[in-house]
Design a protein around this motif. Structure first.
Motif, PDB file in Angstrom:
ATOM      1  N   LYS A 156       4.551  -9.350   3.000  1.00  0.00           N
ATOM      2  CA  LYS A 156       4.192  -9.229   1.588  1.00  0.00           C
ATOM      3  C   LYS A 156       5.382  -9.442   0.658  1.00  0.00           C
ATOM      4  N   LEU A 157       6.553  -8.981   1.108  1.00  0.00           N
ATOM      5  CA  LEU A 157       7.742  -9.088   0.253  1.00  0.00           C
ATOM      6  C   LEU A 157       8.516 -10.379   0.484  1.00  0.00           C
ATOM      7  N   GLY A 158       8.172 -11.113   1.529  1.00  0.00           N
ATOM      8  CA  GLY A 158       8.890 -12.345   1.832  1.00  0.00           C
ATOM      9  C   GLY A 158      10.314 -12.088   2.274  1.00  0.00           C
ATOM     10  N   LEU A 159      10.529 -10.980   2.993  1.00  0.00           N
ATOM     11  CA  LEU A 159      11.858 -10.609   3.463  1.00  0.00           C
ATOM     12  C   LEU A 159      11.915 -10.707   4.973  1.00  0.00           C
ATOM     13  N   GLU A 160      13.138 -10.876   5.499  1.00  0.00           N
ATOM     14  CA  GLU A 160      13.263 -11.164   6.915  1.00  0.00           C
ATOM     15  C   GLU A 160      13.880 -10.044   7.736  1.00  0.00           C
ATOM     16  N   ASN A 161      14.432  -9.012   7.106  1.00  0.00           N
ATOM     17  CA  ASN A 161      14.985  -7.921   7.896  1.00  0.00           C
ATOM     18  C   ASN A 161      15.022  -6.621   7.110  1.00  0.00           C
ATOM     19  N   ARG A 162      15.358  -5.550   7.789  1.00  0.00           N
ATOM     20  CA  ARG A 162      15.306  -4.208   7.207  1.00  0.00           C
ATOM     21  C   ARG A 162      16.325  -3.994   6.095  1.00  0.00           C
ATOM     22  N   ALA A 204      11.358   4.785   4.276  1.00  0.00           N
ATOM     23  CA  ALA A 204      11.952   5.303   5.508  1.00  0.00           C
ATOM     24  C   ALA A 204      12.956   4.302   6.086  1.00  0.00           C
ATOM     25  N   VAL A 205      12.636   3.022   5.986  1.00  0.00           N
ATOM     26  CA  VAL A 205      13.570   1.981   6.408  1.00  0.00           C
ATOM     27  C   VAL A 205      14.853   2.075   5.587  1.00  0.00           C
ATOM     28  N   ALA A 206      14.718   2.288   4.291  1.00  0.00           N
ATOM     29  CA  ALA A 206      15.879   2.404   3.413  1.00  0.00           C
ATOM     30  C   ALA A 206      16.728   3.615   3.754  1.00  0.00           C
ATOM     31  N   ASP A 207      16.129   4.624   4.380  1.00  0.00           N
ATOM     32  CA  ASP A 207      16.865   5.798   4.821  1.00  0.00           C
ATOM     33  C   ASP A 207      17.543   5.578   6.169  1.00  0.00           C
ATOM     34  N   GLY A 208      17.367   4.369   6.729  1.00  0.00           N
ATOM     35  CA  GLY A 208      18.016   4.036   7.989  1.00  0.00           C
ATOM     36  C   GLY A 208      17.305   4.537   9.225  1.00  0.00           C
ATOM     37  N   LEU A 209      16.043   4.913   9.114  1.00  0.00           N
ATOM     38  CA  LEU A 209      15.308   5.448  10.261  1.00  0.00           C
ATOM     39  C   LEU A 209      14.830   4.334  11.194  1.00  0.00           C
ATOM     40  N   GLY A 210      14.838   4.621  12.476  1.00  0.00           N
ATOM     41  CA  GLY A 210      14.270   3.714  13.452  1.00  0.00           C
ATOM     42  C   GLY A 210      12.764   3.886  13.518  1.00  0.00           C
ATOM     43  N   ASN A 211      12.107   3.041  14.307  1.00  0.00           N
ATOM     44  CA  ASN A 211      10.645   3.076  14.361  1.00  0.00           C
ATOM     45  C   ASN A 211      10.102   4.424  14.816  1.00  0.00           C
ATOM     46  N   SER A 212      10.703   5.015  15.843  1.00  0.00           N
ATOM     47  CA  SER A 212      10.200   6.298  16.338  1.00  0.00           C
ATOM     48  C   SER A 212      10.404   7.404  15.312  1.00  0.00           C
ATOM     49  N   GLU A 213      11.526   7.330  14.572  1.00  0.00           N
ATOM     50  CA  GLU A 213      11.787   8.339  13.542  1.00  0.00           C
ATOM     51  C   GLU A 213      10.813   8.188  12.371  1.00  0.00           C
ATOM     52  N   VAL A 230       3.691   1.924  12.941  1.00  0.00           N
ATOM     53  CA  VAL A 230       4.912   1.664  12.164  1.00  0.00           C
ATOM     54  C   VAL A 230       5.284   0.188  12.246  1.00  0.00           C
ATOM     55  N   LYS A 231       5.245  -0.365  13.445  1.00  0.00           N
ATOM     56  CA  LYS A 231       5.580  -1.783  13.612  1.00  0.00           C
ATOM     57  C   LYS A 231       4.637  -2.662  12.808  1.00  0.00           C
ATOM     58  N   ALA A 232       3.370  -2.295  12.781  1.00  0.00           N
ATOM     59  CA  ALA A 232       2.395  -3.068  12.003  1.00  0.00           C
ATOM     60  C   ALA A 232       2.709  -2.973  10.513  1.00  0.00           C
ATOM     61  N   HIS A 233       3.040  -1.782  10.039  1.00  0.00           N
ATOM     62  CA  HIS A 233       3.387  -1.610   8.629  1.00  0.00           C
ATOM     63  C   HIS A 233       4.633  -2.408   8.260  1.00  0.00           C
ATOM     64  N   ILE A 234       5.642  -2.372   9.132  1.00  0.00           N
ATOM     65  CA  ILE A 234       6.878  -3.094   8.849  1.00  0.00           C
ATOM     66  C   ILE A 234       6.624  -4.601   8.812  1.00  0.00           C
ATOM     67  N   GLY A 235       5.812  -5.082   9.736  1.00  0.00           N
ATOM     68  CA  GLY A 235       5.467  -6.501   9.709  1.00  0.00           C
ATOM     69  C   GLY A 235       4.759  -6.878   8.424  1.00  0.00           C
ATOM     70  N   SER A 236       3.878  -6.009   7.958  1.00  0.00           N
ATOM     71  CA  SER A 236       3.169  -6.264   6.704  1.00  0.00           C
ATOM     72  C   SER A 236       4.118  -6.223   5.518  1.00  0.00           C
ATOM     73  N   VAL A 237       5.065  -5.280   5.523  1.00  0.00           N
ATOM     74  CA  VAL A 237       6.064  -5.192   4.448  1.00  0.00           C
ATOM     75  C   VAL A 237       6.884  -6.475   4.385  1.00  0.00           C
ATOM     76  N   PHE A 238       7.350  -6.941   5.534  1.00  0.00           N
ATOM     77  CA  PHE A 238       8.120  -8.188   5.571  1.00  0.00           C
ATOM     78  C   PHE A 238       7.303  -9.347   4.993  1.00  0.00           C
ATOM     79  N   THR A 260       0.856  -1.183   0.000  1.00  0.00           N
ATOM     80  CA  THR A 260       0.000   0.000   0.000  1.00  0.00           C
ATOM     81  C   THR A 260       0.897   1.239   0.000  1.00  0.00           C
ATOM     82  N   GLU A 261       0.298   2.400  -0.230  1.00  0.00           N
ATOM     83  CA  GLU A 261       1.087   3.633  -0.261  1.00  0.00           C
ATOM     84  C   GLU A 261       1.790   3.877   1.065  1.00  0.00           C
ATOM     85  N   ARG A 262       1.097   3.640   2.168  1.00  0.00           N
ATOM     86  CA  ARG A 262       1.704   3.866   3.480  1.00  0.00           C
ATOM     87  C   ARG A 262       2.787   2.838   3.779  1.00  0.00           C
ATOM     88  N   GLU A 263       2.582   1.594   3.342  1.00  0.00           N
ATOM     89  CA  GLU A 263       3.626   0.586   3.516  1.00  0.00           C
ATOM     90  C   GLU A 263       4.860   0.931   2.696  1.00  0.00           C
TER      91      GLU A 263
END
Length: 225
Positions: A207-213, A176-185, A197-205, A167-170
């Motif tokens: 949907k993409l089948g990836l295991e880390n940032r 933002a993850v690619a920019d090296g930002l932490g969850n609060s940032e 943010v944590k929910a979005h990151i979990g969804s990104v992982f 989604t657009e927000r994901e």
């Protein structure tokens, strides 16, 4: 006493006794952390971690007998693996990247100020990866530079097709993850809560089948490169 939490149990794995001593002093100086074991190589580390069952393991990348990458992979095959925080001097970016791909929760540079190392351990213990913007940039540069496997195998269009499931927000979160930002940032940038943010990151992982940032960041960089 009711409400008190057990300290975060930590094992340090490094072949340099001075590094181990410094980390011992840093960790033992914090009431919410407890150093429960040390090892000078990957082979010994497996036995120590299996016996001590720490919450977090600080693992050097370059060690005799068994390096940090192979040791990390071993830890993360366990049914209940410890969280792994990789130590590096940045003369071994490829191995650091490999450790993160294997599932490590982040890495710190050995000359990081003690207070930041302590915060890194706490963050990893909470399940929050530790990847500073500068560190993220170095690892991505190593992974996508000329002649790297990722550079040869990556495709901008293929990466964009993979990201299209978000989604657009994901997608904003992934950038933002690619920019090296932490969850609060990320929360501050997107004007949402850290829980969102944590929910979005979990969804990104998922949907993409990836295991880390780092893997998310590499995909975003491939798509935008």
């Amino acid at each position: 006493m009711t409400g008190e939490r057990e300290p975060v149990r930590v094992v340090v794995v490094d072949d340099d006794p001075l590094v181990r001593m410094a980390l011992r002093l840093v960790i033992d100086g914090e009431p919410d952390l407890a150093l429960v074991g040390e090892a000078a190589d990957g082979v010994t580390a497996i036995a120590v971690v299996e016996e001590r069952r720490p919450d977090v393991v600080l693992v050097d990348v370059r060690m005799p007998r068994r390096d940090g990458l192979d040791t990390t992979r071993e830890f993360l095959t366990w049914p209940v693996p410890p969280r792994v925080l990789v130590l590096t001097t940045f003369d071994s970016d490829d191995l650091v990247l490999g450790a993160l791909r294997a599932g490590a929760h982040g890495f710190v540079v050995k000359d990081t100020p003690p207070a930041r190392i302590v915060e890194a351990v706490r963050s990893v213990a909470r399940g929050d990866p530790v990847l500073s913007p500068a560190a993220m940039a170095r690892v991505i540069a190593a992974a996508t530079g000329p002649g790297s496997a990722d550079a040869r195998g990556s495709s901008r269009e293929a990466a964009r097709r993979r990201l299209a499931v978000l989604t657009e927000r994901e997608l904003d979160t992934a950038r933002a993850v690619a920019d090296g930002l932490g969850n609060s940032e990320i929360a501050a940038r997107l004007h949402v809560s850290v829980a969102t943010v944590k929910a979005h990151i979990g969804s990104v992982f998922a949907k993409l089948g990836l295991e880390n940032r780092v893997r998310v960041a590499l995909l975003v960089r491939d798509a935008e490169g």
